[in-house]
Design a protein around this motif. Sequence first.
Motif: not given
Length: 459
Positions: A301, A297, A332-333
């Motif tokens: 992100t 993550n 949100r990436g």
Amino acid sequence: MDGGVDGTEKACSELDEIRAQIADLDKWREIFNSRGLELHDCIVKRPVEKCKVDEDSDDSTRPTTSGKLAGPYSIPQTLAVCPSMGGQPLSPELAVSLRKVLFGNTFHTFNYEWKKTFFKFREPFSDMSYALETERGGARAIQMVVQAHVIKYLLFGRPLNSDSKMQSLKEVGEVEQRKALAAALTDILWTAGEEQTATVCLVTSERCFTPNPDFKLDSFTESLQLFTFNRQEDVGAFISDHIQCFKEEGSHGVILFLYSLIFSRSIDRIRADFDVTTSHLLHLSLGNFVCRQALLNLLLTGRASPNVFNGTLHNDEHGKPLDHPVHGVLTRGDVGYLHWSREEVNYAKLPQVGSMLKTPKLPIWVCSINGTYSVLFSPKQSLLSDWRMEHLFHLYFYNGQLTQSQNAMLTIDTHSHHWQAENNDIQGDPEKKFPSLDMTIRTKWEGAVIDWNGTVPFF
């Protein structure tokens, strides 16, 4: 008689000499192990540092240090930068914190599988010239996230006609490969630094601190220098200038990038990202260190959130308040994430990936499928912003292996549901009939029909 005595004495003398040699070997083995080196295959290298010399000097190629003993997994001197470049030497205290946030202790070090990994592209101007070559192992997850960002740059970071984007991936030469890798590394580090700062770690030719009994040396971490920038273009330029430190054999390029990621986010912020379920970024599995979800993550992100659901949980599934909040994904990436595991499905432990990861800003996903990482992507940037595009579309799949010699194009039909009717014959176990990649895609597009277009499913 005298000859027999002389022979016995000679044999005893030779035996004593052998014992002495064995004792010396044991002694040197202890010395080498204490310094994080291996006894076998050690070589003497004469380093030539890429340092600027005084203007009055007539010899710009003169080495500044004498030859030194180097271990087989130490970084070649040709990939080490000069200590006077202006970076911040790694302090012993920061080295300890780095080791703890990675492994949870100061005595674990990266094994050979990690040390040998770097960012290596496939053959230029080929069907797979956009692709990074990876091996099975703990570092593969990092390589595949970088691969996703390489694809992001090549498809959406350059002025290309929509119809020629996939063709352009076959026309990537060495220069464009280096640009794409530098852009990918820069994007990830800049996001981790909250688009305010980023740090790049490189190895120098000199050790930054002396051996410490509480910190096991590994022949390169103790030689780190940190270079911090406050503008994204400066980060990109610096990485471009030193891209060989990430893409050359022997560079430990993946580890250096991981160190850069941690310092870009900062150890304090990473610890704040954690919750009670996670205290470090790597864990030992089957003899190798593998990435925890928090590290994935962080790469995807910019936050080391330990879980894949959206937001933060304050209550359990029954509505009872938790003793401590559990942290999920908050943003949100550009690149998303999909997850599927036959084993977890069988044990009803498949994590429910939230929409923050399933629906990224761009149609590129890192996939964790049965514990192995790969990439799905589409050249259609509007795929996730126009619902009509999601009726019938193509996705391309790359699994990171040399055995894949060309792109695998899958056609996704979200309006036909005959696969569910066929599934009635196997009593609710679709994973027994369909490829794992199909099931992974259906975690995003439920009920979709996937056509491999003549390719034999290989995942």
